[in-house]
Design a protein around this motif. Structure first.
Motif, short mmCIF file in Angstrom:
data_model
loop_
_atom_site.label_atom_id
_atom_site.label_comp_id
_atom_site.label_asym_id
_atom_site.label_seq_id
_atom_site.Cartn_x
_atom_site.Cartn_y
_atom_site.Cartn_z
N GLU A 1 0.85 -1.19 0.00
CA GLU A 1 0.00 0.00 0.00
C GLU A 1 0.88 1.24 0.00
O GLU A 1 1.75 1.40 0.86
CB GLU A 1 -0.90 -0.01 1.23
CG GLU A 1 -1.79 1.21 1.37
CD GLU A 1 -2.60 1.20 2.66
OE1 GLU A 1 -3.10 2.28 3.04
OE2 GLU A 1 -2.71 0.12 3.28
N ALA A 2 0.67 2.10 -0.95
CA ALA A 2 1.43 3.35 -1.02
C ALA A 2 1.09 4.23 0.19
O ALA A 2 -0.06 4.32 0.60
CB ALA A 2 1.12 4.09 -2.31
N LEU A 3 2.11 4.86 0.76
CA LEU A 3 1.92 5.82 1.83
C LEU A 3 2.01 7.21 1.22
O LEU A 3 3.11 7.67 0.88
CB LEU A 3 2.96 5.62 2.93
CG LEU A 3 2.88 4.27 3.66
CD1 LEU A 3 4.04 4.11 4.64
CD2 LEU A 3 1.55 4.13 4.39
N GLU A 4 0.89 7.85 1.05
CA GLU A 4 0.83 9.10 0.31
C GLU A 4 1.74 10.16 0.92
O GLU A 4 2.32 10.98 0.21
CB GLU A 4 -0.61 9.60 0.24
CG GLU A 4 -0.78 10.86 -0.59
CD GLU A 4 -0.25 10.71 -2.01
OE1 GLU A 4 0.34 11.70 -2.53
OE2 GLU A 4 -0.40 9.64 -2.61
N GLU A 5 1.87 10.15 2.26
CA GLU A 5 2.71 11.16 2.88
C GLU A 5 4.17 11.00 2.46
O GLU A 5 4.91 11.98 2.32
CB GLU A 5 2.59 11.11 4.40
CG GLU A 5 2.98 9.79 5.06
CD GLU A 5 1.80 8.83 5.20
OE1 GLU A 5 1.85 8.00 6.12
OE2 GLU A 5 0.86 8.92 4.39
N ASN A 6 4.62 9.75 2.24
CA ASN A 6 5.99 9.53 1.78
C ASN A 6 6.15 9.93 0.32
O ASN A 6 7.17 10.51 -0.08
CB ASN A 6 6.39 8.07 1.97
CG ASN A 6 6.56 7.70 3.43
OD1 ASN A 6 6.66 8.58 4.29
ND2 ASN A 6 6.57 6.41 3.72
N VAL A 7 5.16 9.59 -0.49
CA VAL A 7 5.20 9.98 -1.90
C VAL A 7 5.28 11.50 -2.01
O VAL A 7 6.10 12.04 -2.78
CB VAL A 7 3.95 9.45 -2.64
CG1 VAL A 7 3.90 10.00 -4.07
CG2 VAL A 7 3.94 7.93 -2.66
N GLN A 8 4.48 12.20 -1.24
CA GLN A 8 4.49 13.66 -1.29
C GLN A 8 5.79 14.23 -0.76
O GLN A 8 6.30 15.24 -1.28
CB GLN A 8 3.30 14.23 -0.51
CG GLN A 8 3.03 15.70 -0.80
CD GLN A 8 2.73 15.95 -2.27
OE1 GLN A 8 1.93 15.25 -2.88
NE2 GLN A 8 3.38 16.96 -2.85
N LEU A 9 6.35 13.61 0.28
CA LEU A 9 7.62 14.07 0.83
C LEU A 9 8.72 13.99 -0.22
O LEU A 9 9.53 14.91 -0.37
CB LEU A 9 8.01 13.25 2.05
CG LEU A 9 9.38 13.57 2.66
CD1 LEU A 9 9.36 14.97 3.28
CD2 LEU A 9 9.76 12.53 3.71
#
Length: 201
Positions: A38-46
């Motif tokens: 599952e992608a962690l959106e907060e990491n992708v955005q970081l």
């Protein structure tokens, strides 16, 4: 009686110029070799935000290359990572050689991994390396502040296609790289069996 001061947020002692990511249960939730993650959106955005400010992102992960690459393509962020080291090799020596060839100092690198043994191994080979558990990342994010505009070296790294099949390691202990026509390859980097050459000059 004076109430106790609230605990301060963790602060990284040195400026961060490169963030080194583990993948499973660090960058994303779950273990890729065991099924869906599952992608962690907060990491992708970081990654997106800090890459735009000149912070370099790379990967050192124990995984099979093809499915990891496919997942990053699916997330639309493959090209934001440079020089990914995705294999089943020990992480400490790989990080050491990676930083040497990128000409970056260990104190300016942050290694994120959910496994404390991996973090300890990384620091054994790189004593001044900054390390953190991914659960600490929300508190540490403000410390990954903006740098100056991306350096020419970073722009070269970002524009270099380092994910192609021709740049994946051979089964042997060394890797033979295709000819480099624009930049000089650091051939010694093949000793850690990377997935793309490091450019110098």
């Amino acid at each position: 009686m004076t109430p106790p001061s609230p605990a301060s947020s963790p602060v990284l002692p040195h400026p961060v110029k490169v963030i080194i990511w583990d993948l499973d249960d660090t960058f994303w939730k779950g273990t890729l070799s065991e099924g869906a993650v599952e992608a962690l959106e907060e990491n992708v955005q970081l990654v997106r935000d800090t890459a735009a400010r000149g912070i370099v992102h790379t990967i050192v992960s124990k995984n099979d290359f093809a499915p990891a690459e496919a997942k990053l393509v699916e997330l639309g962020i493959r090209e934001l990572f440079v020089f990914p080291q995705i294999s089943w090799q020990p992480k400490g020596p790989i990080i050491k050689q990676l930083l040497e060839q990128m000409q970056l100092r260990a104190p300016n690198a942050l290694f994120l991994d959910d496994n404390s043994m991996n973090r300890a191994e990384a620091q054994y080979y790189n004593p001044e390396l900054q390390v953190a558990d991914p659960t600490d990342l929300p508190a540490l994010s403000p410390s990954c502040g903006p740098l100056a505009s991306p350096t020419p070296r970073f722009r070269v790294w970002s524009s270099t296609s380092c994910w192609s099949a021709s740049n994946r390691p051979a089964p042997s202990t060394t890797t033979t790289w295709p000819s480099c026509t624009t930049h000089k390859c650091a051939s010694s980097f093949a000793r850690v069996r990377p997935y793309c050459p490091i450019w110098t000059g």
